[in-house]
Scaffold this active site. Structure first.
Site, PDB file in Angstrom:
ATOM      1  N   THR A 143       5.231  60.259  65.864  1.00  0.00           N
ATOM      2  CA  THR A 143       5.678  58.924  65.477  1.00  0.00           C
ATOM      3  C   THR A 143       4.961  57.846  66.285  1.00  0.00           C
ATOM      4  O   THR A 143       4.563  58.089  67.433  1.00  0.00           O
ATOM      5  CB  THR A 143       7.199  58.808  65.716  1.00  0.00           C
ATOM      6  N   ASP A 144       4.872  56.652  65.707  1.00  0.00           N
ATOM      7  CA  ASP A 144       4.277  55.523  66.449  1.00  0.00           C
ATOM      8  C   ASP A 144       5.129  55.131  67.655  1.00  0.00           C
ATOM      9  O   ASP A 144       4.651  54.468  68.569  1.00  0.00           O
ATOM     10  CB  ASP A 144       4.048  54.317  65.527  1.00  0.00           C
ATOM     11  N   GLU A 145       6.411  55.569  67.666  1.00  0.00           N
ATOM     12  CA  GLU A 145       7.303  55.161  68.772  1.00  0.00           C
ATOM     13  C   GLU A 145       6.852  55.723  70.110  1.00  0.00           C
ATOM     14  O   GLU A 145       7.291  55.242  71.158  1.00  0.00           O
ATOM     15  CB  GLU A 145       8.740  55.581  68.477  1.00  0.00           C
ATOM     16  N   TYR A 171      14.736  59.451  72.313  1.00  0.00           N
ATOM     17  CA  TYR A 171      14.068  60.023  71.124  1.00  0.00           C
ATOM     18  C   TYR A 171      12.551  59.966  71.286  1.00  0.00           C
ATOM     19  O   TYR A 171      11.845  60.981  71.177  1.00  0.00           O
ATOM     20  CB  TYR A 171      14.495  59.276  69.850  1.00  0.00           C
ATOM     21  N   LYS A 176       9.643  62.936  71.701  1.00  0.00           N
ATOM     22  CA  LYS A 176       8.500  63.115  70.781  1.00  0.00           C
ATOM     23  C   LYS A 176       7.175  63.036  71.564  1.00  0.00           C
ATOM     24  O   LYS A 176       6.241  63.800  71.303  1.00  0.00           O
ATOM     25  CB  LYS A 176       8.517  62.042  69.682  1.00  0.00           C
TER      26      LYS A 176
HETATM   27  P1  NAD Z   1      15.461  63.748  59.389  1.00  0.00           P
HETATM   28  O1  NAD Z   1      16.409  63.517  60.520  1.00  0.00           O
HETATM   29  O2  NAD Z   1      15.744  63.143  58.067  1.00  0.00           O
HETATM   30  O3  NAD Z   1      15.246  65.320  59.171  1.00  0.00           O
HETATM   31  C1  NAD Z   1      15.134  66.212  60.227  1.00  0.00           C
HETATM   32  C2  NAD Z   1      15.280  67.629  59.670  1.00  0.00           C
HETATM   33  O4  NAD Z   1      15.111  68.550  60.755  1.00  0.00           O
HETATM   34  C3  NAD Z   1      16.680  67.914  59.076  1.00  0.00           C
HETATM   35  O5  NAD Z   1      16.547  68.590  57.852  1.00  0.00           O
HETATM   36  C4  NAD Z   1      17.338  68.783  60.117  1.00  0.00           C
HETATM   37  O6  NAD Z   1      18.294  69.699  59.562  1.00  0.00           O
HETATM   38  C5  NAD Z   1      16.145  69.524  60.698  1.00  0.00           C
HETATM   39  N1  NAD Z   1      16.401  70.003  62.067  1.00  0.00           N
HETATM   40  C6  NAD Z   1      16.897  69.307  63.113  1.00  0.00           C
HETATM   41  N2  NAD Z   1      17.005  70.109  64.186  1.00  0.00           N
HETATM   42  C7  NAD Z   1      16.538  71.330  63.824  1.00  0.00           C
HETATM   43  C8  NAD Z   1      16.377  72.565  64.500  1.00  0.00           C
HETATM   44  N3  NAD Z   1      16.720  72.704  65.784  1.00  0.00           N
HETATM   45  N4  NAD Z   1      15.853  73.612  63.822  1.00  0.00           N
HETATM   46  C9  NAD Z   1      15.499  73.487  62.519  1.00  0.00           C
HETATM   47  N5  NAD Z   1      15.654  72.346  61.827  1.00  0.00           N
HETATM   48  C10 NAD Z   1      16.167  71.280  62.471  1.00  0.00           C
HETATM   49  O7  NAD Z   1      14.050  63.255  59.955  1.00  0.00           O
HETATM   50  P2  NAD Z   1      12.862  62.524  59.189  1.00  0.00           P
HETATM   51  O8  NAD Z   1      13.098  61.066  59.184  1.00  0.00           O
HETATM   52  O9  NAD Z   1      12.588  63.219  57.911  1.00  0.00           O
HETATM   53  O10 NAD Z   1      11.669  62.799  60.220  1.00  0.00           O
HETATM   54  C11 NAD Z   1      10.925  64.022  60.137  1.00  0.00           C
HETATM   55  C12 NAD Z   1       9.878  64.016  61.239  1.00  0.00           C
HETATM   56  O11 NAD Z   1       9.015  62.897  61.097  1.00  0.00           O
HETATM   57  C13 NAD Z   1      10.466  63.925  62.643  1.00  0.00           C
HETATM   58  O12 NAD Z   1       9.726  64.757  63.499  1.00  0.00           O
HETATM   59  C14 NAD Z   1      10.278  62.456  63.028  1.00  0.00           C
HETATM   60  O13 NAD Z   1      10.136  62.323  64.422  1.00  0.00           O
HETATM   61  C15 NAD Z   1       8.987  62.123  62.299  1.00  0.00           C
HETATM   62  N6  NAD Z   1       8.809  60.734  61.877  1.00  0.00           N
HETATM   63  C16 NAD Z   1       9.776  60.074  61.183  1.00  0.00           C
HETATM   64  C17 NAD Z   1       9.543  58.763  60.744  1.00  0.00           C
HETATM   65  C18 NAD Z   1      10.584  58.019  59.937  1.00  0.00           C
HETATM   66  O14 NAD Z   1      10.399  56.824  59.682  1.00  0.00           O
HETATM   67  N7  NAD Z   1      11.670  58.637  59.483  1.00  0.00           N
HETATM   68  C19 NAD Z   1       8.326  58.141  61.024  1.00  0.00           C
HETATM   69  C20 NAD Z   1       7.369  58.844  61.769  1.00  0.00           C
HETATM   70  C21 NAD Z   1       7.603  60.142  62.169  1.00  0.00           C
HETATM   71  O1  DAU Z   2       8.617  54.134  63.827  1.00  0.00           O
HETATM   72  C1  DAU Z   2       8.899  55.421  63.372  1.00  0.00           C
HETATM   73  C2  DAU Z   2      10.366  55.720  63.612  1.00  0.00           C
HETATM   74  O2  DAU Z   2      11.096  54.963  62.667  1.00  0.00           O
HETATM   75  C3  DAU Z   2      10.694  57.203  63.502  1.00  0.00           C
HETATM   76  O3  DAU Z   2      10.042  57.895  64.523  1.00  0.00           O
HETATM   77  C4  DAU Z   2      12.208  57.427  63.624  1.00  0.00           C
HETATM   78  O4  DAU Z   2      12.516  58.801  63.415  1.00  0.00           O
HETATM   79  C5  DAU Z   2      12.893  56.599  62.550  1.00  0.00           C
HETATM   80  O5  DAU Z   2      14.296  56.724  62.671  1.00  0.00           O
HETATM   81  C6  DAU Z   2      12.490  55.135  62.689  1.00  0.00           C
HETATM   82  O6  DAU Z   2      13.027  54.567  63.927  1.00  0.00           O
HETATM   83  P1  DAU Z   2      13.670  53.105  63.973  1.00  0.00           P
HETATM   84  O7  DAU Z   2      14.556  53.011  65.149  1.00  0.00           O
HETATM   85  O8  DAU Z   2      12.607  52.073  63.820  1.00  0.00           O
HETATM   86  O9  DAU Z   2      14.493  53.158  62.569  1.00  0.00           O
HETATM   87  P2  DAU Z   2      15.959  52.638  62.201  1.00  0.00           P
HETATM   88  O10 DAU Z   2      16.076  52.722  60.715  1.00  0.00           O
HETATM   89  O11 DAU Z   2      17.022  53.265  63.033  1.00  0.00           O
HETATM   90  O12 DAU Z   2      15.894  51.095  62.608  1.00  0.00           O
HETATM   91  C7  DAU Z   2      14.893  50.232  62.069  1.00  0.00           C
HETATM   92  C8  DAU Z   2      15.086  48.870  62.714  1.00  0.00           C
HETATM   93  O13 DAU Z   2      16.313  48.312  62.228  1.00  0.00           O
HETATM   94  C9  DAU Z   2      15.231  48.921  64.222  1.00  0.00           C
HETATM   95  O14 DAU Z   2      14.613  47.763  64.776  1.00  0.00           O
HETATM   96  C10 DAU Z   2      16.736  48.865  64.463  1.00  0.00           C
HETATM   97  C11 DAU Z   2      17.224  48.029  63.305  1.00  0.00           C
HETATM   98  N1  DAU Z   2      18.582  48.347  62.809  1.00  0.00           N
HETATM   99  C12 DAU Z   2      18.854  49.626  62.469  1.00  0.00           C
HETATM  100  C13 DAU Z   2      20.097  50.003  61.985  1.00  0.00           C
HETATM  101  C14 DAU Z   2      20.421  51.430  61.633  1.00  0.00           C
HETATM  102  C15 DAU Z   2      19.527  47.339  62.653  1.00  0.00           C
HETATM  103  O15 DAU Z   2      19.276  46.159  62.949  1.00  0.00           O
HETATM  104  N2  DAU Z   2      20.758  47.679  62.177  1.00  0.00           N
HETATM  105  C16 DAU Z   2      21.091  48.976  61.858  1.00  0.00           C
HETATM  106  O16 DAU Z   2      22.264  49.228  61.445  1.00  0.00           O
END
Ligand code: NAD
Ligand code: DAU
Length: 352
Positions: free
Chosen positions: A141-143, A166, A170
């Site tokens: 992730t970019d985070e 988190y 990562k």
């Molecule tokens: P998500 O939380 O929707 O899904 C995570 C999945 O992993 C779930 O199906 C969960 O059951 C499974 N899981 C969790 N712990 C586990 C374990 N111990 N063993 C097996 N399975 C397990 O997450 P997401 O948003 O789909 O993100 C997927 C990946 O992409 C993550 O690695 C996250 O860091 C990365 N990522 C997410 C975003 C985003 O915006 N959502 C952006 C960049 C990178």
């Molecule tokens: O940048 C990539 C990341 O994006 C991934 O690595 C993470 O897995 C994914 O969850 C996401 O992280 P963020 O913290 O950016 O996503 P989130 O949807 O939780 O929040 C997006 C922005 O919105 C953040 O600045 C917090 C804000 N927010 C979020 C929630 C849930 C609010 O203001 N109110 C809210 O209720």
């Protein structure tokens, strides 16, 4: 033909990726989805592929060494795409330990199994058993880069500076993947993507949460001043980027993925309210997230110029489609908010 292990394929991005690969890639012989089905895993995301003969679901934990080893022996994977993780920043603030064990130890367990199965020895770069197509891809992730000020972008050489449990977990996992490449010659890539949006995202994250609350005339909780900036990418563009890195990524390299699409949180919230025809009086400013990163922005020059990937979606088109998807799939959201989705595994798999 590829034999692929996808972890976390029942989550948001993983389930989109499983569907993307099975519908777009003819060279998939087998795709095994290993997922523990935590609260974030939902097999209802995968009903379209569950009868595909190339697809197999395994309920299990990436930290379970015996299980992971057994799967490698049984299925002879040549590709690993590692999505499984605890992914929600707010939860990591409440329960850091779970994030460290899942995201760090889980990654190491997979790397060890792949290393043994692919017979990779210390210092034996792309060892004698290295086959064309053997690849471990870490979905990061970019985070991991931390937060930006008003200017600048994250490149692949930006130092890692994570701010939440988190993102620290990562970043740690990324460093372990890098170490397995440098020390053992593991054929790895790391991708670092910006915020994804699209269908099947768990309604704890900003966009689906705000759509759900607005639809139900509930308060929309905006953290702090709402001026934090995220760089949004449609999930299908992320899936295509990962497939591109699998096919063309140079071994050992990191690739940033993003669509040059920065938006302040409050802009997104207002846009959702406008699309749903709901009043801005629903916006409720709440206490800020501790350690809240102010701004993310991805420089995608490397993946676009070296591998030829580019996003297909504009944000305007993608967000409209996404809002409509959540409105057309209210039942999917309701089954999550009531917890009914948790029964799906028992119903579908209890006799297997
Ligand atoms: P998500 O939380 O929707 O899904 C995570 C999945 O992993 C779930 O199906 C969960 O059951 C499974 N899981 C969790 N712990 C586990 C374990 N111990 N063993 C097996 N399975 C397990 O997450 P997401 O948003 O789909 O993100 C997927 C990946 O992409 C993550 O690695 C996250 O860091 C990365 N990522 C997410 C975003 C985003 O915006 N959502 C952006 C960049 C990178
Ligand atoms: O940048 C990539 C990341 O994006 C991934 O690595 C993470 O897995 C994914 O969850 C996401 O992280 P963020 O913290 O950016 O996503 P989130 O949807 O939780 O929040 C997006 C922005 O919105 C953040 O600045 C917090 C804000 N927010 C979020 C929630 C849930 C609010 O203001 N109110 C809210 O209720």
């Amino acid at each position: 033909m590829k034999r692929v292990l996808v972890t976390g394929g029942a989550g948001f991005i993983g389930s989109n990726f499983v569907q993307y690969m099975l519908s777009n890639k003819e060279n998939i012989e087998l795709l095994v989805n290993l997922d523990a089905l935590t609260y974030a895993g939902n097999l209802e995301n995968l009903t379209e592929v569950q009868n595909d003969k190339r697809y197999k679901f395994v309920k299990g934990d990436i930290r379970d060494k015996e299980l992971v080893e057994k799967l490698f022996c049984e299925y002879d994977f040549d590709t690993v795409v590692h999505f499984a993780a605890e992914s929600h920043v707010d939860r990591s603030i409440e329960e850091p330990e779970l994030f460290l064990t899942t995201n760090i130890v889980g990654t190491q367990t997979l790397l060890d199994a792949a290393k043994r199965h692919w017979k990779i020895q210390p210092n034996d770069k792309y060892s004698c058993d290295y086959r064309d197509g053997v690849k471990y891809l870490q979905v990061s992730t970019d985070e991991v880069y931390g937060a930006l000020g008003e200017t600048g972008m994250f490149t692949e050489t930006t130092p890692l500076s994570p701010n939440s449990p988190y993102s620290a977990s990562k970043a740690s996992a990324d460093l372990i993947v890098r170490a397995y490449h440098e020390t053992y010659g593991m054929p790895v890539n790391i991708t670092r993507c910006s915020n994804n949006y699209g269908p099947y995202q768990f309604p704890e994250k900003l966009i689906p949460l705000m759509i759900h609350n607005a639809r139900n005339d509930k308060a929309l909780p905006v953290y702090g001043d709402g001026m934090q900036i995220r760089d949004w990418l449609h999930v299908s563009d992320h899936c295509a980027a990962i497939a591109t890195v699998l096919e063309k990524g140079k071994i050992g390299e990191v690739y940033n993925i993003g669509g040059n699409n920065e938006k302040a949180n409050i802009e997104i919230v207002r846009l959702i309210l406008a699309e749903l025809g709901k009043p801005e009086s629903l916006i409720t400013y709440v206490k800020d997230r501790p350690g809240h990163d102010r701004r993310y922005a991805i420089d995608n020059t490397k993946i676009t110029t070296e591998l030829g990937w580019a996003p297909v979606y504009t944000f305007e088109q993608g967000i409209k489609e996404t809002i409509n998807w959540y409105l057309d799939n209210v039942e999917w959201v309701e089954r999550i908010t009531t917890g009914d989705y948790l029964n799906y595994y028992t119903k579908m798999y209890e006799n297997i």
